[in-house]
Design a protein around this motif. Structure first.
Motif, PDB file in Angstrom:
ATOM      1  N   TRP A   1       3.199  51.296  19.701  1.00  0.00           N
ATOM      2  CA  TRP A   1       2.659  49.949  19.570  1.00  0.00           C
ATOM      3  C   TRP A   1       3.408  48.899  20.371  1.00  0.00           C
ATOM      4  N   HIS A   2       4.594  49.212  20.824  1.00  0.00           N
ATOM      5  CA  HIS A   2       5.384  48.232  21.574  1.00  0.00           C
ATOM      6  C   HIS A   2       6.027  48.912  22.777  1.00  0.00           C
ATOM      7  N   ARG A   3       5.651  48.452  23.951  1.00  0.00           N
ATOM      8  CA  ARG A   3       6.231  48.986  25.178  1.00  0.00           C
ATOM      9  C   ARG A   3       7.474  48.171  25.521  1.00  0.00           C
ATOM     10  N   CYS A   4       8.517  48.841  25.919  1.00  0.00           N
ATOM     11  CA  CYS A   4       9.766  48.189  26.315  1.00  0.00           C
ATOM     12  C   CYS A   4       9.896  48.311  27.832  1.00  0.00           C
ATOM     13  N   LYS A   5       9.792  47.181  28.507  1.00  0.00           N
ATOM     14  CA  LYS A   5       9.904  47.179  29.958  1.00  0.00           C
ATOM     15  C   LYS A   5      11.338  47.444  30.406  1.00  0.00           C
ATOM     16  N   ALA A   6      11.453  48.124  31.531  1.00  0.00           N
ATOM     17  CA  ALA A   6      12.763  48.363  32.126  1.00  0.00           C
ATOM     18  C   ALA A   6      13.216  47.081  32.825  1.00  0.00           C
ATOM     19  N   PRO A   7      14.486  46.806  32.869  1.00  0.00           N
ATOM     20  CA  PRO A   7      15.559  47.605  32.289  1.00  0.00           C
ATOM     21  C   PRO A   7      15.671  47.338  30.785  1.00  0.00           C
ATOM     22  N   CYS A   8      15.788  48.408  30.032  1.00  0.00           N
ATOM     23  CA  CYS A   8      15.939  48.297  28.584  1.00  0.00           C
ATOM     24  C   CYS A   8      17.371  47.880  28.258  1.00  0.00           C
ATOM     25  N   SER A   9      17.634  47.682  26.974  1.00  0.00           N
ATOM     26  CA  SER A   9      18.969  47.222  26.563  1.00  0.00           C
ATOM     27  C   SER A   9      20.067  48.230  26.916  1.00  0.00           C
ATOM     28  N   VAL A  10      19.733  49.515  26.961  1.00  0.00           N
ATOM     29  CA  VAL A  10      20.740  50.519  27.319  1.00  0.00           C
ATOM     30  C   VAL A  10      21.177  50.322  28.768  1.00  0.00           C
ATOM     31  N   TRP A  11      20.224  50.116  29.669  1.00  0.00           N
ATOM     32  CA  TRP A  11      20.566  49.863  31.065  1.00  0.00           C
ATOM     33  C   TRP A  11      21.296  48.533  31.222  1.00  0.00           C
ATOM     34  N   GLN A  12      20.911  47.526  30.449  1.00  0.00           N
ATOM     35  CA  GLN A  12      21.583  46.231  30.525  1.00  0.00           C
ATOM     36  C   GLN A  12      23.041  46.344  30.079  1.00  0.00           C
ATOM     37  N   VAL A  13      23.283  47.071  29.003  1.00  0.00           N
ATOM     38  CA  VAL A  13      24.656  47.270  28.523  1.00  0.00           C
ATOM     39  C   VAL A  13      25.453  48.088  29.538  1.00  0.00           C
ATOM     40  N   ALA A  14      24.826  49.121  30.100  1.00  0.00           N
ATOM     41  CA  ALA A  14      25.507  49.935  31.111  1.00  0.00           C
ATOM     42  C   ALA A  14      25.925  49.063  32.288  1.00  0.00           C
ATOM     43  N   HIS A  15      25.036  48.222  32.758  1.00  0.00           N
ATOM     44  CA  HIS A  15      25.363  47.350  33.878  1.00  0.00           C
ATOM     45  C   HIS A  15      26.476  46.379  33.510  1.00  0.00           C
ATOM     46  N   GLU A  16      26.369  45.799  32.321  1.00  0.00           N
ATOM     47  CA  GLU A  16      27.382  44.836  31.877  1.00  0.00           C
ATOM     48  C   GLU A  16      28.772  45.463  31.821  1.00  0.00           C
ATOM     49  N   HIS A  17      28.863  46.686  31.289  1.00  0.00           N
ATOM     50  CA  HIS A  17      30.170  47.298  31.090  1.00  0.00           C
ATOM     51  C   HIS A  17      30.677  48.095  32.291  1.00  0.00           C
ATOM     52  N   LEU A  18      29.772  48.677  33.057  1.00  0.00           N
ATOM     53  CA  LEU A  18      30.205  49.520  34.170  1.00  0.00           C
ATOM     54  C   LEU A  18      30.235  48.796  35.510  1.00  0.00           C
ATOM     55  N   VAL A  19      29.415  47.775  35.679  1.00  0.00           N
ATOM     56  CA  VAL A  19      29.332  47.089  36.970  1.00  0.00           C
ATOM     57  C   VAL A  19      29.841  45.660  36.860  1.00  0.00           C
ATOM     58  N   ALA A  20      29.166  44.842  36.081  1.00  0.00           N
ATOM     59  CA  ALA A  20      29.534  43.432  35.983  1.00  0.00           C
ATOM     60  C   ALA A  20      30.900  43.260  35.325  1.00  0.00           C
ATOM     61  N   GLY A  21      31.231  44.100  34.364  1.00  0.00           N
ATOM     62  CA  GLY A  21      32.523  44.008  33.678  1.00  0.00           C
ATOM     63  C   GLY A  21      33.688  44.151  34.620  1.00  0.00           C
ATOM     64  N   GLY A  22      33.504  44.903  35.692  1.00  0.00           N
ATOM     65  CA  GLY A  22      34.561  45.064  36.680  1.00  0.00           C
ATOM     66  C   GLY A  22      34.792  43.811  37.486  1.00  0.00           C
ATOM     67  N   LEU A  23      33.804  42.913  37.508  1.00  0.00           N
ATOM     68  CA  LEU A  23      33.921  41.667  38.262  1.00  0.00           C
ATOM     69  C   LEU A  23      34.414  40.519  37.401  1.00  0.00           C
ATOM     70  N   ALA A  24      34.291  40.685  36.098  1.00  0.00           N
ATOM     71  CA  ALA A  24      34.673  39.619  35.177  1.00  0.00           C
ATOM     72  C   ALA A  24      36.190  39.589  35.013  1.00  0.00           C
ATOM     73  N   PRO A  25      36.742  38.434  34.619  1.00  0.00           N
ATOM     74  CA  PRO A  25      38.184  38.374  34.349  1.00  0.00           C
ATOM     75  C   PRO A  25      38.553  39.388  33.277  1.00  0.00           C
ATOM     76  N   GLN A  26      39.706  40.003  33.414  1.00  0.00           N
ATOM     77  CA  GLN A  26      40.144  41.012  32.452  1.00  0.00           C
ATOM     78  C   GLN A  26      40.439  40.365  31.117  1.00  0.00           C
ATOM     79  N   GLN A  27      40.057  41.051  30.064  1.00  0.00           N
ATOM     80  CA  GLN A  27      40.351  40.606  28.711  1.00  0.00           C
ATOM     81  C   GLN A  27      40.770  41.803  27.888  1.00  0.00           C
ATOM     82  N   ASP A  28      41.295  41.536  26.713  1.00  0.00           N
ATOM     83  CA  ASP A  28      41.653  42.624  25.804  1.00  0.00           C
ATOM     84  C   ASP A  28      40.364  43.167  25.221  1.00  0.00           C
TER      85      ASP A  28
END
Length: 135
Positions: free
Chosen positions: A69-96
């Motif tokens: 009943w509900h289609r989820c368009k790509a990129p889904c939240s899994v891809w968004q989290v992957a990008h945030e943590h694996l790609v964008a996170g490397g560009l962000a200032p380091q934090q604990d």
């Protein structure tokens, strides 16, 4: 019974992630190199397997996140989290990062949290999210 087994599985995964985070923050250089050599291939394979299950179909929908009943368009939240943590996170200032994922778990949409914790699931270090929020 399935809820208890599911909770055991989730607890085991959280414990493993905690252990790896602790090692990353506390281990000496030789131990860290050894852990990285053994764990990084496993972690990257895990990410690849999970992301493969969320590859968009021919309509551009995520087949895993979509329902009848509900289609989820790509990129889904899994891809968004992957990008945030694996790609964008490397560009962000380091934090604990210790505990930052734990704190952000409460922002997970309620439909992914599942039913309210039963008594068996509300104990232990990694009890379900609703119990964590009440502490």
């Amino acid at each position: 019974m399935d809820q208890i087994l599911g909770q055991v599985l989730r607890n085991a995964v959280w414990e493993r992630l905690d252990m790896l985070a602790d090692l990353a923050n506390r281990a000496d250089t030789d131990s860290l190199v050894s852990v990285a050599r053994s764990e990084l291939p496993r972690l990257t394979e895990g990410w690849r397997a999970m992301l493969s299950a969320h590859e968009p179909d021919e309509r551009g929908d995520c087949p895993t996140c979509s329902t009848r009943w509900h289609r989820c368009k790509a990129p889904c939240s899994v891809w968004q989290v992957a990008h945030e943590h694996l790609v964008a996170g490397g560009l962000a200032p380091q934090q604990d990062l210790r505990g930052s994922w734990r704190k952000s778990k409460n922002s997970v949409p309620s439909q992914t949290r599942g039913p309210k914790a039963t008594q068996a699931e509300s104990t232990g270090r990694h009890a379900l999210i609703p119990q964590v929020a009440t502490r």
